[in-house]
Design a protein around this motif. Structure first.
Motif, PDB file in Angstrom:
ATOM      1  N   GLU A 108       0.841  -1.197   0.000  1.00 59.35           N
ATOM      2  CA  GLU A 108       0.000   0.000   0.000  1.00 59.35           C
ATOM      3  C   GLU A 108       0.875   1.245   0.000  1.00 59.35           C
TER       4      GLU A 108
ATOM      5  N   ARG B 201      -3.730   4.522   5.088  1.00 62.01           N
ATOM      6  CA  ARG B 201      -4.369   3.228   4.853  1.00 62.01           C
ATOM      7  C   ARG B 201      -3.503   2.091   5.408  1.00 62.01           C
TER       8      ARG B 201
ATOM      9  N   VAL C 121      -5.003  -0.781   7.876  1.00 58.99           N
ATOM     10  CA  VAL C 121      -4.972  -2.207   7.513  1.00 58.99           C
ATOM     11  C   VAL C 121      -4.136  -2.995   8.515  1.00 58.99           C
TER      12      VAL C 121
ATOM     13  N   TYR D  45      -2.529  -8.111   1.217  1.00 54.69           N
ATOM     14  CA  TYR D  45      -3.414  -6.984   0.942  1.00 54.69           C
ATOM     15  C   TYR D  45      -2.736  -6.101  -0.095  1.00 54.69           C
TER      16      TYR D  45
ATOM     17  N   GLY E 265      -3.345  -2.396  -2.053  1.00 56.77           N
ATOM     18  CA  GLY E 265      -4.142  -1.177  -2.114  1.00 56.77           C
ATOM     19  C   GLY E 265      -3.723  -0.299  -3.278  1.00 56.77           C
ATOM     20  N   GLN E 266      -3.496   0.971  -2.997  1.00 57.74           N
ATOM     21  CA  GLN E 266      -3.064   1.897  -4.042  1.00 57.74           C
ATOM     22  C   GLN E 266      -1.620   1.600  -4.449  1.00 57.74           C
TER      23      GLN E 266
ATOM     24  N   ALA F 106      -8.085  -3.318  -2.197  1.00 58.50           N
ATOM     25  CA  ALA F 106      -8.857  -2.089  -2.039  1.00 58.50           C
ATOM     26  C   ALA F 106      -9.736  -1.921  -3.279  1.00 58.50           C
TER      27      ALA F 106
ATOM     28  N   SER G  30      -8.181   0.035  -6.031  1.00 60.86           N
ATOM     29  CA  SER G  30      -6.819  -0.310  -6.420  1.00 60.86           C
ATOM     30  C   SER G  30      -6.694  -0.384  -7.938  1.00 60.86           C
TER      31      SER G  30
ATOM     32  N   THR H 292     -12.740  -7.735  -1.749  1.00 62.48           N
ATOM     33  CA  THR H 292     -12.456  -6.301  -1.846  1.00 62.48           C
ATOM     34  C   THR H 292     -12.821  -5.587  -0.557  1.00 62.48           C
TER      35      THR H 292
ATOM     36  N   PHE I 100     -12.914   1.867   1.732  1.00 61.96           N
ATOM     37  CA  PHE I 100     -12.363   2.775   2.743  1.00 61.96           C
ATOM     38  C   PHE I 100     -13.311   3.961   2.922  1.00 61.96           C
TER      39      PHE I 100
END
Length: 476
Positions: free
Chosen positions: A10, A15, A19, A50, A52-53, A79, A82, A101, A104
């Motif tokens: 991430e 975030r 997480v 995990y 995320g971005q 996410a 993502s 998924t 947030f």
């Protein structure tokens, strides 16, 4: 040091914190991908990832590569915004069945439910394979708790009387968890002398004490990657409690006689029939160990609190006996009434032993109340004795009482009147109930067939069943 088991990829720092906190709360040991430079099997035992971005594609690919071979089967949280969402959720993607998924701002309940649903898909039919038999309300609650806690690594403390099936609960949790392909190792802490328990748990080196002729692994090593079940934890000595607490906190130990620190990755499930809070008050159990073990307490009901499960339990035990080559046994209505009235101090284990004993004595037969061992018979055997006496007189035979201890009726035979008299109406009603129950037993509970045996109309028999509260015996 504990092994990391959840990789977090991430770019957004806020975030990352959310997480990591949620995963810690669920019992995982997460590691940020940007803090790890290379895969290290001694420090990592991945159970999930995990994503995320992703700001830097190449750096994210490097972090994903830390999973190594486990990337082909570990669960994946994504996410919902993502950039890699399409890559892992496409119909053609091999990851589709193990992706969930997250939206947030993140909520703990959302992550817990996502993990639970994902593991249910991964486990397939195995995920619902709860071994614990029962359809009563208490057992439905227990099975629901097992399903809820199984996907996570949280420590579980199983409480309940002896014979309620605490080890079965531990096995059910293990078999429904991501650790199901790893060992399940059980040890009874109360059955091993205090001076030998340390060696049993942690192993020993050759020559560390008299009789240690070889190096031996302990239960923690045997259970590596799987589940360690500590039965009767309440019987463990205080010195051993201190040593166990260190292992649970640090996830490291040394063999007896050794000085090499070993890391362990095991899930702990403990059980006891004792009241540990009272033991803490009495100075017999450490409070800090109690709270370390009791992350998720699960209390089992006694059999007397779930008598609705008697029939399904007997069916289950019969199936197990059949697999062993023993003949199955059927319990008649009078026997079932007697078992319903028994307090079952030995719980499910006692019932299992009784079913096996009856299967040996009456293979492929039917057990009546009078066939049960004396302590299980109760009042039901009196009904059978009175009924058999009446049948004998109707057929011109002398009434027979099998054993004076079995006939706890005020009248041991129909020909003798007690000195203080009796209530004739109630006595005749008892005889009638006994005959009706015998007819229902003989016909498998089919009312129409029982009515023919008793030479009466079906509607008349139905009225008598309602009068005496025997509707539960009706089949048709």
């Amino acid at each position: 040091m504990q092994k990391f088991d959840f990789l977090v990829i991430e770019s957004d720092r806020s975030r990352v914190d959310a997480v990591m906190s949620a995963l810690h709360f669920l019992g995982y040991r997460p590691q940020r991908g940007d803090e790890s430079s290379a895969a290290d099997e001694s420090m990592q035992a991945w159970r999930g990832v995990y994503i995320g971005q992703v700001d830097d594609e190449a750096e994210a690919e490097r972090q994903l590569a830390l999973l190594g071979d486990t990337a082909t089967h570990v669960p994946m949280l994504l996410a919902d915004d993502s950039a890699w969402l399409g890559r892992f959720t496409a119909t053609s993607s091999p990851f589709t069945t193990r992706v969930a998924t997250l939206a947030f701002p993140l909520r703990y309940e959302q992550m817990a439910e996502a993990m639970r649903a994902m593991y249910a898909r991964l486990l397939g039919g195995q995920g619902n394979g709860i071994r614990f038999v029962g359809q009563s309300a208490p057992m439905s609650h227990v099975n629901a708790l097992i399903r809820q806690v199984a996907p996570f690594d949280s420590s579980v403390l199983v409480l309940g009387e002896s014979g309620t099936g605490k080890e079965m609960v531990a096995r059910s949790i293990h078999d429904s968890s991501p650790r199901r392909d790893k060992p399940f190792v059980a040890i009874n802490c109360g059955a091993i002398p205090a001076e030998l328990l340390e060696s049993e748990l942690f192993g020993h080196e050759k020559g560390s004490f008299t009789g240690a002729i070889n190096t031996r692994k302990g239960r923690f090593e045997m259970a590596e990657g799987g589940t360690l079940f500590l039965d009767e934890i309440g019987d463990m000595s205080l010195p051993m409690q201190v040593k166990l607490l260190r292992v649970l906190q640090e996830r490291v130990f040394e063999r007896v006689g050794g000085n090499k620190t070993q890391h362990c990755d095991v899930r702990i499930i403990a059980a006891t029939h004792r009241n540990l809070e009272q033991s803490i008050t009495d100075g017999k159990f450490r409070e800090d160990l109690f709270y370390r073990l009791s992350v998720f307490p699960l209390e089992l009901p006694a059999l007397r609190e779930r008598l609705d499960d008697l029939s399904v339990l007997i069916t289950e035990f019969n199936q197990r006996l059949a697999r062993r080559g023993l003949g199955v046994v059927r319990f008649g209505t009078t026997a079932m009434h007697a078992l319903q009235a028994y307090p079952w101090p030995g719980n499910v284990r006692e019932l299992s032993n009784l079913v096996e004993r009856m299967a040996i004595l009456f293979p492929h037969g039917e057990v009546r109340a009078s066939d049960l061992p004396e302590k299980y018979r109760g009042q039901q055997v009196c009904d059978e004795v009175r009924s058999s006496d009446l049948l004998a007189m109707m057929e011109g035979r002398a009434p027979v009482v099998a054993d004076i201890s079995e006939a706890r009726s005020p009248v041991s035979t129909l020909g003798l009147l007690p000195e203080d008299g009796l209530d004739l109406k109630d006595h005749l009603a008892d005889i009638e109930v006994g005959l009706i129950r015998q007819a229902l037993d003989a016909t498998g509970g089919v009312v129409a067939h029982a009515a023919r045996l008793l030479h009466m109309q079906r509607t008349t028999l139905v009225e008598k069943l309602r009068k005496y509260g025997l509707q539960g015996s009706m089949a048709a």
